[in-house]
Structure formats: C-alpha cells, structure tokens
Design a protein around this motif. Structure first.
Motif, short mmCIF file in Angstrom:
data_model
loop_
_atom_site.label_atom_id
_atom_site.label_comp_id
_atom_site.label_asym_id
_atom_site.label_seq_id
_atom_site.Cartn_x
_atom_site.Cartn_y
_atom_site.Cartn_z
N GLY A 29 0.74 -1.09 -0.16
CA GLY A 29 0.08 0.06 0.10
C GLY A 29 0.45 1.21 0.16
N PHE A 52 -0.97 -7.98 6.27
CA PHE A 52 -1.81 -7.71 7.54
C PHE A 52 -3.46 -8.20 6.98
CE2 PHE A 52 -3.26 -5.05 11.47
CZ PHE A 52 -3.58 -6.32 12.32
N TYR A 53 -3.88 -7.51 6.08
CA TYR A 53 -5.26 -7.32 6.01
C TYR A 53 -5.44 -8.42 4.73
CZ TYR A 53 -6.53 -3.49 8.51
OH TYR A 53 -7.04 -2.54 9.59
N ASP A 104 3.59 5.12 4.25
CA ASP A 104 2.51 3.99 3.90
C ASP A 104 1.31 4.85 3.63
OD1 ASP A 104 1.19 1.67 3.74
OD2 ASP A 104 1.42 0.82 5.68
N ASP A 105 0.28 4.11 2.93
CA ASP A 105 -1.15 4.68 2.53
C ASP A 105 -2.02 5.20 3.62
OD1 ASP A 105 -1.65 1.95 3.32
OD2 ASP A 105 -2.60 1.58 1.74
N VAL A 106 -1.94 4.04 4.63
CA VAL A 106 -3.05 4.67 6.01
C VAL A 106 -2.40 3.79 7.14
CG1 VAL A 106 -4.50 2.90 5.21
CG2 VAL A 106 -5.27 4.37 6.93
N ASP A 133 -4.25 2.40 10.05
CA ASP A 133 -5.66 2.31 10.33
C ASP A 133 -5.49 1.89 11.65
OD1 ASP A 133 -8.10 0.81 10.81
OD2 ASP A 133 -8.43 0.56 8.72
N GLY A 181 -2.64 0.93 13.03
CA GLY A 181 -1.45 1.24 13.34
C GLY A 181 -0.37 0.24 13.44
N ARG A 182 -1.04 -0.89 13.45
CA ARG A 182 -0.25 -2.17 13.96
C ARG A 182 1.22 -2.34 12.70
NH1 ARG A 182 -3.54 -7.21 15.85
NH2 ARG A 182 -1.40 -7.78 16.50
N THR A 183 0.75 -2.09 11.42
CA THR A 183 1.64 -2.47 10.25
C THR A 183 2.86 -1.20 10.53
OG1 THR A 183 0.06 -3.14 9.06
CG2 THR A 183 2.12 -2.49 7.88
N ARG A 204 -8.35 5.08 15.42
CA ARG A 204 -7.90 4.17 16.37
C ARG A 204 -6.46 3.75 16.17
NH1 ARG A 204 -8.80 -1.73 14.02
NH2 ARG A 204 -8.54 -1.46 11.96
N TRP A 218 -13.63 3.16 5.68
CA TRP A 218 -13.01 2.14 4.77
C TRP A 218 -12.45 3.33 3.58
CZ3 TRP A 218 -10.11 -1.93 5.43
CH2 TRP A 218 -9.51 -2.52 4.52
N ILE A 219 -11.08 3.09 3.08
CA ILE A 219 -10.63 4.25 2.17
C ILE A 219 -10.63 3.19 0.89
CG2 ILE A 219 -8.87 5.82 1.36
CD1 ILE A 219 -8.05 5.38 4.81
N PHE A 276 -8.57 3.35 -2.25
CA PHE A 276 -7.39 4.04 -2.87
C PHE A 276 -7.53 3.89 -4.43
CE2 PHE A 276 -5.62 3.30 1.37
CZ PHE A 276 -5.40 4.60 1.68
N SER A 334 -6.07 0.38 -5.91
CA SER A 334 -6.79 -0.94 -5.42
C SER A 334 -8.10 -1.07 -5.62
CB SER A 334 -5.98 -1.42 -4.07
OG SER A 334 -6.43 -0.42 -3.02
#
Ligand code: 5GP
Length: 163
Positions: free
Chosen positions: A39, A63-64, A95-97, A99, A101-103, A128, A143-144, A146, A149
C-alpha cells in the motif's frame, strides 16, 4: 452500501504534494524513503520524487485479508531488507494509511533499532491508530478506496495468459 472515503487519482496527486510539503516544512531531510509494501509503494515513490530523495527501500508487510479482516498480526514478508543498510541514517517510512497502526508501528520499531532517526508519513490516519504518524494528510474513520486498488484486477481478454 457502507460509506467510504474515495481517493481519486486527482486528489491523490494533491495529497502526496501536500504530504511532502509538510515533511519539507518540518526540516527533516530523509536519507532514505522506506515504502511499506504494497500500500505504501506508490505514495512512497511520489513523496520521494517530491522531496528529491533518490534512495528508496521497501519492507513487505501482510496484514489485511479483506475489508476489515486481518491476519492475527502483521507479518514481514520476503524479500527482507538488509537492516544494516539503515545504520545511522534518517528514514522516512511512508504508508497509505495507519488504520489500526499495527503495520506502521511494526516497521517503525524495526527501523528504530538501526536508524539514527525515523519519521513516518501517511496519507490517512484513522482515530484508532495506536501509533501517531509524524505526517498525516487527512483523518477518517471510513474504509478508504485507494485509486490503485479499487479497480478490478486486469486479466487477459483472450484468456491465453491465464493458461
Ligand atoms: P493497519 O496495520 O494500520 O491496520 O493497516 C495496514 C494496511 O492495511 C494499510 O497499510 C493498508 O494497506 C491496509 N488498510 C488498512 N485500512 C485500510 C482502508 O481503509 N482501505 C484500504 N484500501 N486499505 C486499508
């Protein structure tokens, strides 16, 4: 249908220029821009061009698995970056987002073990996120979509390439 944040290619062009401007205004001059793939690949390339930073690294993280569905934790995927390359330099992680934040947190923490300075930039931050990126273009809790994608995957019209 659930409401979404739609980022068009045109707005994306504005977003990366403004994001890069906020990095430049901060006085931080990264030695390397590190893309969180996939991303963050396109935003990182755009920000690197905007800042005239010619050194780009990537770190591959999965991750997703779908809209709102994830693996238990983000995982670094091969090919792995030689982390000694980061020793004592300034790194801008893009990064793109952020979310959950874990990545971003994973990548920033890995980089901080080596680099002299690590800052992070994202197009979007969600409320969050457990990490506060240093540079953010916009905040949303939707939810975004992009532009890279949200179009259907391109397959061969003849079907030959699928064989
Ligand atoms: P996080 O670890 O911050 O939850 O998100 C990791 C990655 O999942 C992001 O870099 C992004 O590629 C993907 N992701 C998270 N939220 C969204 C979203 O709202 N839209 C899209 N398209 N991808 C997302």
């Amino acid at each position: 249908m659930t409401q979404r944040e739609i980022l068009t290619w045109e707005r994306y062009g504005t977003a990366v220029r403004e994001l890069a401007q906020s990095v430049a205004d901060s006085g931080f001059v990264p030695d390397v821009v590190l893309a969180v793939a996939r991303g963050g690949l396109i935003p990182a390339g755009s920000v690197a061009y905007a800042l005239d930073c010619k050194n780009l690294f990537t770190m591959n993280v999965e991750f997703y698995t779908g809209v709102g569905t994830t693996l238990p934790a983000p995982q670094l995927l091969p090919p792995f970056l030689d982390l000694a390359e980061l020793n004592d330099i300034g790194v801008l992680v893009v990064d793109d987002v952020a979310d959950s934040g874990r990545t971003l947190e994973l990548v920033v923490n890995v980089c901080r073990k080596h680099a002299a300075e690590v800052q992070s930039a994202v197009i979007y931050e969600k409320p969050r996120s457990l990490i506060a990126p240093d540079f953010v273009w916009r905040r949303t809790d939707l939810w975004i979509n992009f532009p890279w994608s949200s179009e259907p995957v391109i397959t061969s019209r003849s079907g030959v390439a699928d064989a």
